[in-house]
Write an enzyme that holds these catalytic residues in place. Structure first.
Site, mmCIF file in Angstrom:
data_model
loop_
_atom_site.group_PDB
_atom_site.id
_atom_site.type_symbol
_atom_site.label_atom_id
_atom_site.label_comp_id
_atom_site.label_asym_id
_atom_site.label_seq_id
_atom_site.Cartn_x
_atom_site.Cartn_y
_atom_site.Cartn_z
ATOM 1 N N ASP A 30 2.202 -0.415 11.554
ATOM 2 C CA ASP A 30 2.094 -1.785 12.086
ATOM 3 C C ASP A 30 3.413 -2.556 12.044
ATOM 4 O O ASP A 30 3.415 -3.775 12.189
ATOM 5 C CB ASP A 30 1.015 -2.565 11.317
ATOM 6 C CG ASP A 30 1.333 -2.698 9.836
ATOM 7 O OD1 ASP A 30 2.226 -1.985 9.347
ATOM 8 O OD2 ASP A 30 0.678 -3.510 9.166
ATOM 9 N N ASP B 18 -0.235 2.335 8.292
ATOM 10 C CA ASP B 18 -0.793 1.567 9.421
ATOM 11 C C ASP B 18 0.016 1.658 10.710
ATOM 12 O O ASP B 18 -0.512 1.354 11.779
ATOM 13 C CB ASP B 18 -0.908 0.083 9.052
ATOM 14 C CG ASP B 18 -1.902 -0.175 7.941
ATOM 15 O OD1 ASP B 18 -2.591 0.770 7.526
ATOM 16 O OD2 ASP B 18 -1.988 -1.327 7.486
ATOM 17 N N GLY C 67 0.841 -1.206 0.000
ATOM 18 C CA GLY C 67 0.000 0.000 0.000
ATOM 19 C C GLY C 67 0.871 1.250 0.000
ATOM 20 O O GLY C 67 1.848 1.319 0.734
ATOM 21 N N ASP D 111 5.200 -4.822 6.043
ATOM 22 C CA ASP D 111 5.821 -6.087 6.460
ATOM 23 C C ASP D 111 5.879 -7.117 5.329
ATOM 24 O O ASP D 111 6.843 -7.883 5.244
ATOM 25 C CB ASP D 111 5.134 -6.647 7.718
ATOM 26 C CG ASP D 111 3.638 -6.810 7.559
ATOM 27 O OD1 ASP D 111 3.063 -6.343 6.561
ATOM 28 O OD2 ASP D 111 3.020 -7.416 8.463
ATOM 29 N N THR E 286 4.214 2.700 5.367
ATOM 30 C CA THR E 286 2.824 2.241 5.457
ATOM 31 C C THR E 286 2.087 3.150 6.428
ATOM 32 O O THR E 286 2.636 3.507 7.471
ATOM 33 C CB THR E 286 2.713 0.768 5.941
ATOM 34 O OG1 THR E 286 1.352 0.512 6.340
ATOM 35 C CG2 THR E 286 3.607 0.454 7.112
ATOM 36 N N ARG F 15 0.899 -4.916 -5.649
ATOM 37 C CA ARG F 15 0.984 -6.146 -4.865
ATOM 38 C C ARG F 15 1.258 -7.246 -5.895
ATOM 39 O O ARG F 15 0.613 -7.314 -6.939
ATOM 40 C CB ARG F 15 -0.316 -6.397 -4.116
ATOM 41 C CG ARG F 15 -0.684 -5.184 -3.223
ATOM 42 C CD ARG F 15 -1.440 -5.592 -1.989
ATOM 43 N NE ARG F 15 -2.145 -4.456 -1.410
ATOM 44 C CZ ARG F 15 -1.770 -3.842 -0.290
ATOM 45 N NH1 ARG F 15 -0.696 -4.208 0.346
ATOM 46 N NH2 ARG F 15 -2.494 -2.854 0.188
HETATM 47 P P1 ADP Z 1 2.855 -4.442 2.588
HETATM 48 O O1 ADP Z 1 4.281 -4.421 2.184
HETATM 49 O O2 ADP Z 1 2.232 -3.079 2.608
HETATM 50 O O3 ADP Z 1 2.634 -5.248 3.855
HETATM 51 P P2 ADP Z 1 1.844 -6.710 1.054
HETATM 52 O O4 ADP Z 1 1.632 -7.589 2.240
HETATM 53 O O5 ADP Z 1 0.828 -6.736 -0.028
HETATM 54 O O6 ADP Z 1 2.021 -5.167 1.446
HETATM 55 O O7 ADP Z 1 3.257 -7.114 0.428
HETATM 56 C C1 ADP Z 1 3.785 -6.395 -0.669
HETATM 57 C C2 ADP Z 1 4.463 -7.323 -1.617
HETATM 58 O O8 ADP Z 1 5.609 -7.930 -0.981
HETATM 59 C C3 ADP Z 1 3.642 -8.508 -2.084
HETATM 60 O O9 ADP Z 1 2.709 -8.165 -3.099
HETATM 61 C C4 ADP Z 1 4.727 -9.425 -2.621
HETATM 62 O O10 ADP Z 1 5.183 -8.972 -3.880
HETATM 63 C C5 ADP Z 1 5.838 -9.210 -1.595
HETATM 64 N N1 ADP Z 1 5.806 -10.255 -0.576
HETATM 65 C C6 ADP Z 1 4.929 -10.384 0.448
HETATM 66 N N2 ADP Z 1 5.186 -11.494 1.173
HETATM 67 C C7 ADP Z 1 6.249 -12.093 0.601
HETATM 68 C C8 ADP Z 1 7.000 -13.288 0.870
HETATM 69 N N3 ADP Z 1 6.691 -14.105 1.884
HETATM 70 N N4 ADP Z 1 8.031 -13.585 0.050
HETATM 71 C C9 ADP Z 1 8.363 -12.776 -0.983
HETATM 72 N N5 ADP Z 1 7.694 -11.650 -1.298
HETATM 73 C C10 ADP Z 1 6.656 -11.306 -0.524
HETATM 74 O O1 F6P Z 2 -1.552 -1.492 4.547
HETATM 75 C C1 F6P Z 2 -2.067 -0.258 4.199
HETATM 76 C C2 F6P Z 2 -3.548 -0.349 3.920
HETATM 77 O O2 F6P Z 2 -3.986 0.939 3.591
HETATM 78 C C3 F6P Z 2 -4.391 -0.947 5.054
HETATM 79 O O3 F6P Z 2 -4.672 -0.029 6.065
HETATM 80 C C4 F6P Z 2 -5.597 -1.404 4.286
HETATM 81 O O4 F6P Z 2 -6.249 -2.469 4.922
HETATM 82 C C5 F6P Z 2 -5.021 -1.874 2.992
HETATM 83 O O5 F6P Z 2 -3.800 -1.189 2.811
HETATM 84 C C6 F6P Z 2 -5.930 -1.631 1.802
HETATM 85 O O6 F6P Z 2 -5.341 -2.213 0.703
HETATM 86 P P1 F6P Z 2 -5.849 -1.965 -0.806
HETATM 87 O O7 F6P Z 2 -5.426 -0.591 -1.191
HETATM 88 O O8 F6P Z 2 -5.126 -3.015 -1.582
HETATM 89 O O9 F6P Z 2 -7.328 -2.105 -0.793
#
Ligand code: ADP
Ligand code: F6P
Length: 319
Positions: free
Chosen positions: A130, A128, A12, A104, A126, A73
């Site tokens: 978090d 959040d 995000g 994360d 982010t 993503r």
């Molecule tokens: P955020 O980084 O905001 O937590 P996501 O959880 O969607 O958002 O993770 C972002 C991107 O990081 C994912 O779309 C993917 O490309 C990569 N990613 C997430 N988890 C893994 C993992 N276990 N191994 C490798 N790449 C990952």
């Molecule tokens: O992680 C950031 C965040 O904005 C969260 O607060 C929310 O749940 C999520 O992303 C929304 O994701 P998307 O933009 O993919 O709907």
């Protein structure tokens, strides 16, 4: 000594990501390190969607929300074969190490790449807040101010109509946005997954508010807890408080980054390049008691972020 670094934004988007990209790019250029912007997070890394940065590439972006590199993503990146293809694309242009700005999930990707021989440093981007082991993530302060601004507006109409207003805010598994916004706007109640959700208690508190001399009430609730429109109907039926629910949504992710987010992002971007220059990888940049420090991603991802409830418990007494 690292000669070429890539920088990407992933997951995000968050206000302040551009300030971090700018800091990474300019620190590299000042040190004589080549630097590439990678478009669309890990998807662009896999597809070889790279832009070579010069001093002008990051002009006029420190104050802009979103991310000029775009974000995506890309769950496919969990597959080691997909990561191998991405590493091959990086080699084609000579990118040896990477700064990953994201949440994360993005940290997991950075860790996996480091294990495969590409040094990566994570920067917490982010809204959040978090990420464990950092007091702040980039974007949190701006999003919090956006929510407070919305609550101020809702307060006006809520008060005029003597209503109860429920506002759902983002935060997935982390209630920091809701708690801090609730305190900042004197909310009657804050509901987050960490505090816990008990419908009877919500009704009890709002019934008591209605029976007291309160003219209106504000409830701030984190997303994914309950259907706030259904909750509004139940509150109205049980308490006699005319109630409206609002979902703030993606508005919280946009807008001009606050000064705090710009400063945090700038400091973190510089530090991330210094870590790569020192040959480090598998680390992330954290903000702890005013200091910018490096932490092992494995450790950071290994435990849950602790939310400070005491600030809420103290503030709720001010209702
Ligand atoms: P955020 O980084 O905001 O937590 P996501 O959880 O969607 O958002 O993770 C972002 C991107 O990081 C994912 O779309 C993917 O490309 C990569 N990613 C997430 N988890 C893994 C993992 N276990 N191994 C490798 N790449 C990952
Ligand atoms: O992680 C950031 C965040 O904005 C969260 O607060 C929310 O749940 C999520 O992303 C929304 O994701 P998307 O933009 O993919 O709907």
């Amino acid at each position: 000594m690292v000669k070429c670094i890539g920088v990407l934004t992933s997951g995000g988007d968050a206000p302040g990501m551009n300030a971090a990209v700018r800091a990474v790019a300019r620190t590299c250029l000042n040190k004589g390190i080549e630097v590439y912007g990678v478009k669309l997070g890990y998807k662009g890394l896999h597809d070889g969607d790279f832009i070579k940065f010069d001093r002008h590439s990051t002009r006029n972006i420190i104050n802009i929300g979103g991310t000029i590199l775009k974000s995506a993503r890309f769950p496919e990146f969990k597959d080691p074969e997909v990561r191998k293809e991405a590493i091959a694309k990086m080699k084609e242009v000579g990118i040896e190490a990477l700064v990953v700005i994201g949440g994360d999930g993005s940290y997991h990707g950075a860790l996996e790449l480091t294990k495969m021989g590409v040094n990566c440093i994570g920067i917490p981007g982010t809204i959040d807040n978090d990420i464990p082991d950092t007091d702040r993530t980039i974007g949190f302060d701006t999003a919090l101010n956006t929510i407070v601004d919305a609550l101020d507006k809702l307060r006006d109409t809520s008060s005029s109509h003597q209503r109860c207003t429920i506002l759902e805010v983002m935060g997935r598994r982390c209630g920091d946005l809701a708690i801090n916004a609730g305190i900042a706007d004197g909310a009657e109640m804050v509901i987050t997954s960490e505090i816990g959700y008990d419908e009877k208690k919500v009704i009890e508190v709002l019934k008591a508010a209605k029976q007291s001399d309160k003219n209106h009430a504000i409830v701030v609730i984190t997303e994914h807890i309950t259907d706030v429109h259904e909750l509004a109907k139940k509150v109205e039926a049980a308490t006699g408080f005319e109630t409206r629910a609002n979902v703030l949504g993606h508005m919280q992710r946009g807008g001009r980054p606050s000064a705090r987010d710009r400063v945090l992002a700038s400091r973190m971007g510089v530090y991330a390049v210094e870590l790569l220059e020192a040959g480090k990888g598998g680390l992330c940049v954290s903000y702890v008691h005013g200091e910018i420090v490096g932490k092992e991603i494995t450790e950071v991802l290994g435990h849950k972020r602790k939310t400070d409830f005491s600030i809420y418990e103290d503030a709720i007494k001010l209702r």
